[in-house]
Design a protein around this motif. Structure first.
Motif, mmCIF file in Angstrom:
data_model
loop_
_atom_site.group_PDB
_atom_site.id
_atom_site.type_symbol
_atom_site.label_atom_id
_atom_site.label_comp_id
_atom_site.label_asym_id
_atom_site.label_seq_id
_atom_site.Cartn_x
_atom_site.Cartn_y
_atom_site.Cartn_z
ATOM 1 N N TRP A 263 0.870 -1.231 -0.178
ATOM 2 C CA TRP A 263 -0.002 0.043 0.041
ATOM 3 C C TRP A 263 0.843 1.157 -0.059
ATOM 4 O O TRP A 263 0.608 2.125 -0.719
ATOM 5 C CB TRP A 263 -0.770 0.094 1.138
ATOM 6 N N TRP B 68 2.121 1.868 -3.424
ATOM 7 C CA TRP B 68 1.157 2.099 -4.447
ATOM 8 C C TRP B 68 0.596 3.666 -4.061
ATOM 9 O O TRP B 68 0.273 4.224 -5.309
ATOM 10 C CB TRP B 68 -0.209 1.235 -4.107
ATOM 11 N N GLN B 69 0.569 4.314 -3.124
ATOM 12 C CA GLN B 69 0.340 5.513 -2.642
ATOM 13 C C GLN B 69 1.446 6.658 -2.747
ATOM 14 O O GLN B 69 0.902 7.899 -2.852
ATOM 15 C CB GLN B 69 -0.377 5.628 -1.249
ATOM 16 N N THR B 70 2.797 6.244 -2.924
ATOM 17 C CA THR B 70 3.575 7.111 -2.596
ATOM 18 C C THR B 70 4.480 6.996 -3.884
ATOM 19 O O THR B 70 5.265 8.156 -4.056
ATOM 20 C CB THR B 70 4.429 7.064 -1.452
ATOM 21 N N ARG C 195 4.724 3.473 -9.261
ATOM 22 C CA ARG C 195 3.962 2.364 -8.484
ATOM 23 C C ARG C 195 3.468 1.133 -9.379
ATOM 24 O O ARG C 195 3.574 -0.052 -8.961
ATOM 25 C CB ARG C 195 2.661 3.179 -7.924
ATOM 26 N N SER D 86 -8.254 -0.712 -6.624
ATOM 27 C CA SER D 86 -7.624 0.390 -7.035
ATOM 28 C C SER D 86 -6.691 0.106 -8.491
ATOM 29 O O SER D 86 -6.853 0.666 -9.257
ATOM 30 C CB SER D 86 -6.738 1.177 -6.332
ATOM 31 N N ASN E 42 -5.722 9.364 6.474
ATOM 32 C CA ASN E 42 -5.857 8.505 5.143
ATOM 33 C C ASN E 42 -6.469 6.997 5.868
ATOM 34 O O ASN E 42 -6.025 6.040 5.827
ATOM 35 C CB ASN E 42 -4.661 8.272 4.864
ATOM 36 N N ARG F 82 -6.978 3.928 3.699
ATOM 37 C CA ARG F 82 -6.789 4.747 2.263
ATOM 38 C C ARG F 82 -7.758 5.499 1.725
ATOM 39 O O ARG F 82 -7.393 5.600 0.298
ATOM 40 C CB ARG F 82 -5.949 3.595 1.533
ATOM 41 N N SER G 22 -1.538 10.639 -0.676
ATOM 42 C CA SER G 22 -1.397 9.797 -1.767
ATOM 43 C C SER G 22 -0.960 10.502 -3.042
ATOM 44 O O SER G 22 -1.686 11.561 -3.275
ATOM 45 C CB SER G 22 -3.022 9.206 -2.009
ATOM 46 N N GLU H 240 -1.589 9.630 -5.920
ATOM 47 C CA GLU H 240 -2.776 9.456 -6.821
ATOM 48 C C GLU H 240 -3.642 10.514 -6.601
ATOM 49 O O GLU H 240 -4.138 11.309 -7.701
ATOM 50 C CB GLU H 240 -3.374 7.982 -6.707
#
Length: 396
Positions: free
Chosen positions: A112, A115-117, A121, A165, A280, A283, A322, A324
């Motif tokens: 995770w 994926w968020q940072t 990704r 996601s 968050n 998430r 995030s 994203e």
């Protein structure tokens, strides 16, 4: 004598009205003047093939739909999910290992975080996912002690939330629905109220990606909010309520119910965001900044670029945890500037998007469409940068 283009203007007008947007908005996004679009719609001008392609792209229909009275079929998205991930989800491979719950938790959290940072990704996360799916399934099946099993199920719910996601952005909406349902079942088996609400949020977003899915998304969001009554008051409960309310806002916007969406933001969501603060939880990135981001998206979708940009000026993108969400914010700002034909500002935001995540940019049709619009109407001073960006994205 009739030609294939004889009714194109009427079809452009029909599909434009179906989007709920004015001639000025669509003309700006397509790089033509409002008067020229009016002449096209009234049958006094025949659009060039280039303009026809841009109109079709902005109106979300095939070019053939503007050349024929036959209604277009739903568009499909290219299947770009990693083959190993797909096989692991569909049972095509074996080999999962039963892990201790805290080890599984650490691996899911690490996935995770990436994926968020991470700006890369997809490249960094995809190689981990197939084995992580197998190990998660093996651990939930092979763990029998109640406390450990509950922890394993929580990790499974979180992993499938990530996969929702990933699959959605990889163009596999069928798999996104599959993993959203697995996240829901894992959260229910873990008897975790907050994760059940997060699963409803995931499923709501899947439905928002489906044609005519907005009504169902609202139903899922309302059911998720009602289920949160079981949870004691907490920041997590407040944040999840707000995140589900944003699903409702987005569904209203998709149905072009602009005023209902604005009213829900003002009377409900902003208050919840202020109460929850920046966070968050599960998430969802719910908080004041993300709520303003949704307000910006709403105005851009409604064709109110100037109003959206005013809202966007109040967002500190650095407060969003995030990458994203940072990407979405900058994209909406770029689209707002495109609507106002402020191309240098739009190009600056698109270049920042590339810096944040070139991988996301090439996978996002709204981003590549904005680059194409800028390239088509670029003036000599800005053309070299626009062309270089288009080349790096493989658009020319």
């Amino acid at each position: 004598m009739n030609t294939p283009l004889s009714g194109v203007g009427a079809r452009v007008a029909r599909y434009r009205r179906m989007t709920g947007r004015s001639q000025a908005v669509v003309a700006g996004l397509c790089g033509v003047t409002e008067r020229y679009l009016s002449l096209i719609e009234n049958g006094h001008r025949t659009p060039s093939s280039d303009v026809l392609v841009r109109l079709a792209r902005e109106l979300a229909v095939p070019v053939a739909a503007l050349l024929s009275d036959e209604m277009p079929r739903s568009r499909t998205t290219a299947l770009t999910a990693d083959e190993g991930v797909v096989r692991a989800l569909l049972g095509g491979v074996q080999g999962g290992q039963v892990l201790r719950p805290r080890v599984l938790r650490a691996r899911v959290e690490a996935a995770w975080h990436t994926w968020q940072t991470s700006a890369a990704r997809y490249t960094e996360t995809e190689p981990r996912l197939s084995q992580l799916i197998l190990d998660t399934e093996a651990t939930t099946r092979g763990t029998t002690e109640a406390p450990d099993r509950r922890q394993a199920l929580r990790s499974a719910a979180d992993l499938y939330s990530l996969l929702r996601s990933y699959c959605r952005r990889a163009g596999r909406l069928d798999l996104a629905l599959l993993v959203a349902d697995r996240s829901r079942r894992a959260a229910e088996d873990a008897d975790d109220v907050i994760r059940r609400a997060a699963a409803a949020w995931n499923l709501g977003h899947c439905l928002l990606s489906q044609q005519d899915g907005s009504e169902a998304a609202i139903g899922i969001a309302r059911a998720g909010i009602a289920a949160l009554d079981e949870a004691p008051p907490s920041i997590h409960r407040t944040a999840m309520t707000g995140a589900l309310e944003l699903v409702h806002v987005t569904a209203d916007a998709q149905r072009r119910r602009w005023w209902q969406a604005r009213a829900r933001l003002e009377t409900c969501v902003f208050g919840l965001a202020d109460e929850a603060g920046e966070g968050n939880v599960m998430r969802t990135v719910f908080g004041p900044a993300n709520t303003r981001l949704h307000a910006l998206s709403l105005e851009v979708l409604a064709g109110e670029g100037a109003r959206g940009l005013r809202l966007g000026s109040k967002v500190d993108v650095r407060s969003l945890p995030s990458r994203e969400r940072q990407f979405t914010f900058l994209l909406d700002m770029a689209r707002g500037y495109c609507q106002r034909r402020e191309d240098p500002a739009a190009l600056a935001h698109l270049l920042e998007l590339e810096r944040i995540s070139a991988e996301d940019m090439i996978r996002n049709s709204a981003a590549t469409d904005a680059v194409t619009v800028l390239l088509d109407r670029a003036r000599p001073a800005g053309r070299p940068q626009a062309e270089a960006l288009a080349q790096r994205l493989g658009l020319v």
